[in-house]
Scaffold this active site. Sequence first.
Site, PDB file in Angstrom:
ATOM      1  N   ASP A  43      -5.873  -6.652  10.047  1.00 19.89           N
ATOM      2  CA  ASP A  43      -7.224  -6.058  10.057  1.00 19.89           C
ATOM      3  C   ASP A  43      -8.318  -7.049   9.665  1.00 19.89           C
ATOM      4  O   ASP A  43      -9.438  -6.998  10.189  1.00 19.89           O
ATOM      5  CB  ASP A  43      -7.310  -4.775   9.200  1.00 19.89           C
ATOM      6  CG  ASP A  43      -6.776  -4.943   7.786  1.00 19.89           C
ATOM      7  OD1 ASP A  43      -6.298  -6.039   7.449  1.00 19.89           O
ATOM      8  OD2 ASP A  43      -6.821  -3.964   7.016  1.00 19.89           O
TER       9      ASP A  43
ATOM     10  N   LYS B  29       0.806  -1.229   0.000  1.00 15.55           N
ATOM     11  CA  LYS B  29       0.000   0.000   0.000  1.00 15.55           C
ATOM     12  C   LYS B  29       0.842   1.283   0.000  1.00 15.55           C
ATOM     13  O   LYS B  29       0.441   2.295   0.566  1.00 15.55           O
ATOM     14  CB  LYS B  29      -0.970  -0.012   1.185  1.00 15.55           C
ATOM     15  CG  LYS B  29      -1.954  -1.170   1.147  1.00 15.55           C
ATOM     16  CD  LYS B  29      -2.881  -1.201   2.351  1.00 15.55           C
ATOM     17  CE  LYS B  29      -2.258  -1.892   3.524  1.00 15.55           C
ATOM     18  NZ  LYS B  29      -3.221  -2.255   4.581  1.00 15.55           N
TER      19      LYS B  29
HETATM   20  C1  GLC Z   1      -2.728  -5.230   2.281  1.00 13.54           C
HETATM   21  C2  GLC Z   1      -1.942  -5.868   3.438  1.00 13.54           C
HETATM   22  C3  GLC Z   1      -2.843  -6.796   4.248  1.00 13.54           C
HETATM   23  C4  GLC Z   1      -4.092  -6.063   4.680  1.00 13.54           C
HETATM   24  C5  GLC Z   1      -4.805  -5.456   3.475  1.00 13.54           C
HETATM   25  C6  GLC Z   1      -6.038  -4.657   3.847  1.00 13.54           C
HETATM   26  O1  GLC Z   1      -3.062  -6.206   1.371  1.00 13.54           O
HETATM   27  O2  GLC Z   1      -0.825  -6.582   2.918  1.00 13.54           O
HETATM   28  O3  GLC Z   1      -2.151  -7.296   5.377  1.00 13.54           O
HETATM   29  O4  GLC Z   1      -4.945  -6.939   5.356  1.00 13.54           O
HETATM   30  O5  GLC Z   1      -3.904  -4.602   2.784  1.00 13.54           O
HETATM   31  O6  GLC Z   1      -5.747  -3.579   4.677  1.00 13.54           O
END
Ligand code: GLC
Length: 439
Positions: free
Chosen positions: A186, A150
Amino acid sequence: MTIGRLEKLFRLSRPAMQAIIKNFRFEMAAGLSDKKSSLKMIPTYVEMPSGREKGKFIALDLGGTNFRVLELTLKGAHRSGEPRIMKFTLEKREINGTAEIFFDFIAESVKTFLNKHKISGAEELNLGFTFSFPIKQTGIASGILISWTKGFAASGVEGNDVVELLKEAFARKGIRNINISALVNDTVGTLVAKSYEDPGCDVGVIIGTGTNACYPEKLPEIKKWKGPQNKSGRMIINIEWGNFNKLTSTSFDRRLDKDSDNPGQQILEKMVSGMYLGSITGLVLKDMAAEGNLPLGLIQPLVKGKKFETEYMSIIEGDSTAGLKMTAKLLAGFGMAKTSAADRRVLKKVCGIVSRRAARISASCIAAIVLKIDPRLSVKHTIAIDGSVFEKHPTFAANMRKALKDLFGLKHSRIKLALAKDGSGKGAAIIAAVAAGAD
Ligand code: GLC
């Protein structure tokens, strides 16, 4: 690129979705056995909650530029009080700085929260830390960042235990009464929070800036698990589905991936999540304009390097005014001053084509997970979903439901997609409670 060609290119037919399910299940099994797989299938050390967890907890919920600190009281009997929440925003300085700058900012924010809510240093509290990146968990309260996703890039975090880094920052800031008792993704927080109230919930999904999912798996199925048995005989697996790569990509996807800061990684995330959907649409628009299927003027801001945000897609696709007036206003603000109603209709179509594919990919992966848990779809499943795309995009959820219907016919009603807003923080508190033995 004409609309007709674009539609074909982004179309996900029923057989194409079935192929995704097959490949996803194959990759799930490989990931659980430590074989080569684009799915990390990370054991999280977390079991499903009993609903009896009790007490006062702090949660730190960090997975994007905005993060939250919460205080939550669990009352047992499947109920919790209203949380007290403070929001903070990470700036470029922290995101691209060093581990120390990054964690000091977070620790300082926790301190601000404790002061604001007059939580004295004499009150010992357990904290659940939701850190939503691919973490190789080494225990319930320890884990190593495998790689940033991200767009995060702070140095000195990858390869290190993020709980240790946070503890060190707490020490530097003089926070001594907070014990970090759980490290949580999350998706796991979202699943646990929802299933605290609804025992029929067995999948947690995020479709926001990033995208990912988790589910409880039987220990003997987790072939790579070398740890001890646990009470329930199951453990929640963080799939990290954003990295799934057995998908048919278009030239737009490949271009986006090539120019991203993590080429070759997070291929599904780049087709589905809010961080990228707008960019794909932007690339398509540029292509259409270059080939004379849209006026060049329309894409001037994009040519000048402005980003076509995913939120625009939500506004455009949700615009049901005659002549798409809301879209006209949005585009004018974006710098696309003179657009015709016909161009705006083309734009709406393009957005719809890109977001629909994303919804159908997400639904196929959910189907794969549900079938792994329950191959005959013999009982009902609640899928707890959070994230801005699922929540705010006007047709995303409906397109996902339609995809499940295409796949399962009448039986699709056994899979309930439920918005689980802000569950990740609450889930972290519940998990902290379990870890602290408050059950
Ligand atoms: C990205 C992260 C993952 C998280 C997702 C949503 O894919 O690698 O760990 O759960 O974003 O926030």
